[in-house]
Design a protein around this motif. Structure first.
Motif, PDB file in Angstrom:
ATOM      1  N   ARG A 108       0.827  -1.215   0.000  1.00 35.37           N
ATOM      2  CA  ARG A 108       0.000   0.000   0.000  1.00 35.37           C
ATOM      3  C   ARG A 108       0.860   1.264   0.000  1.00 35.37           C
ATOM      4  O   ARG A 108       0.749   2.118   0.898  1.00 35.37           O
ATOM      5  CB  ARG A 108      -0.961  -0.008   1.194  1.00 35.37           C
ATOM      6  N   TYR A 113      -4.160   4.043  -2.454  1.00 38.21           N
ATOM      7  CA  TYR A 113      -5.400   4.117  -1.669  1.00 38.21           C
ATOM      8  C   TYR A 113      -5.406   5.440  -0.896  1.00 38.21           C
ATOM      9  O   TYR A 113      -4.518   6.266  -1.066  1.00 38.21           O
ATOM     10  CB  TYR A 113      -5.493   2.916  -0.719  1.00 38.21           C
ATOM     11  N   TYR A 177      -5.050  -4.288  -7.077  1.00 44.11           N
ATOM     12  CA  TYR A 177      -5.804  -3.171  -6.499  1.00 44.11           C
ATOM     13  C   TYR A 177      -6.969  -3.684  -5.653  1.00 44.11           C
ATOM     14  O   TYR A 177      -7.193  -3.207  -4.534  1.00 44.11           O
ATOM     15  CB  TYR A 177      -6.326  -2.258  -7.615  1.00 44.11           C
ATOM     16  N   TYR A 178      -7.698  -4.665  -6.167  1.00 44.87           N
ATOM     17  CA  TYR A 178      -8.881  -5.163  -5.460  1.00 44.87           C
ATOM     18  C   TYR A 178      -8.532  -6.139  -4.336  1.00 44.87           C
ATOM     19  O   TYR A 178      -9.136  -6.112  -3.266  1.00 44.87           O
ATOM     20  CB  TYR A 178      -9.849  -5.810  -6.456  1.00 44.87           C
ATOM     21  N   HIS A 181      -7.096  -4.136  -1.460  1.00 42.80           N
ATOM     22  CA  HIS A 181      -7.898  -2.965  -1.081  1.00 42.80           C
ATOM     23  C   HIS A 181      -8.313  -3.060   0.398  1.00 42.80           C
ATOM     24  O   HIS A 181      -8.644  -4.144   0.893  1.00 42.80           O
ATOM     25  CB  HIS A 181      -9.149  -2.880  -1.960  1.00 42.80           C
TER      26      HIS A 181
END
Length: 308
Positions: A108, A113, A177-178, A181
């Motif tokens: 991250r 994000y 990304y997902y 997340h």
């Protein structure tokens, strides 16, 4: 011993590009390419396509002049394949990208994000497991490229690296990304689903590696010899009894396992697109096996036993 005269014409314009005198009858197309390169330094052998007919297939480098259907004055047609790049370079580039990109999302790093999530870690253990599996897969691919694969062609068109990297890097970013997340939710059936998926993934990774080793052992170093692949003592290779390209079968299984593990739609889509592409490759390889080997096992299917 009679010698050959070789003229090379442009496949598009039919203009004479080169005339080679007193060429040995046992000269190969690869050697003729090298001679042609001396008079035209901009066209190195890897980017040359030499053919008997302007619209015909490229001759192989190992084809011998006296065994070709030409007279003592042989006419060949040249087509420029464009700038070339080695397969090893392409593979290393397209596989390093997903490895690095996925880890950026996993850790991250900032600007992915919301700022409050920078360098935080997920509370779900499946996210960490997925990162390990994804990283393992691409590290395996990189090591196989360096130490296992033997390529029948040394190069491919330079433009392919942009197409391949867009595919692999883009999908890696979309999936990562997902999965990483902060709002990601684990699979609906929890630990049982994740453990089953991990078993499927690891089984297929071992199977894929086993097939790559078996294919490597079919081809001596520096050789372009093609043989029919058969099962070895390794049980993971026994699928050769039913499938022509089990490396793709196991690859599909690995991504199905990863889809089941993450229960993530982008992963499922990547698996579907990959399956379609691998089916195209498998069908092409299956056809070439049937064409080249009269005794090719009739039970085999391209990628899925008895189905496809």
């Amino acid at each position: 011993m009679k010698h050959y005269e070789v003229e090379i014409l442009d496949a598009k314009t039919k203009d004479k590009l080169c005339f080679l005198d007193k060429v040995e009858p046992n000269a190969t197309i690869g050697e003729i390419k090298s001679m042609f390169h001396k008079s035209h330094p901009q066209w190195y052998p890897a980017r040359q396509s030499i053919r008997l007919d302007p619209k015909g297939k490229s001759l192989k480098d190992e084809d011998v002049l006296q065994h070709l259907p030409v007279g003592t004055t042989a006419t060949f047609y040249f087509r420029d394949l464009g700038a070339q790049i080695s397969w090893v370079t392409v593979f290393l580039t397209e596989y390093t990208g997903p490895l690095v990109i996925y880890l950026m999302f996993y850790f991250r790093v900032p600007f992915i994000y919301a700022p409050k999530y920078d360098f935080t870690t997920s509370k779900h253990w499946v996210v960490h497991l997925a990162c390990m599996c994804h990283s393992f897969h691409y590290v395996k691919r990189l090591l196989e490229t360096l130490f296992v694969h033997r390529f029948s062609h040394g190069t491919m068109p330079l433009r392919n690296i942009f197409k391949n990297c867009t595919y692999y890097w883009g999908f890696a970013a979309w999936m990562a990304y997902y999965i990483n997340h902060p709002l990601y939710t684990p699979p609906i059936y929890g630990e049982q689903q994740i453990r089953l998926a991990l078993i499927v993934f690891l089984f297929c990774q071992i199977g894929n590696f086993s097939i790559h080793i078996a294919l490597r052992n079919l081809r001596p170093p520096g050789s372009k010899t093609r043989k029919i692949p058969y099962p070895t003592k390794n049980p993971f290779t026994w699928i050769f009894l039913l499938v022509s390209c089990p490396n793709y079968t196991y690859e599909l299984g690995s991504w199905l396992g990863f889809t089941l593990m993450t229960q993530c739609l982008p992963v499922a889509f990547f698996t579907l697109v990959g399956f379609i592409q691998m089916t195209v490759w498998a069908k092409g390889k299956h056809r070439s096996y049937l064409k080249e080997f009269r005794d090719y096992p009739p039970l085999r299917s391209p990628i899925l036993p008895f189905v496809l």
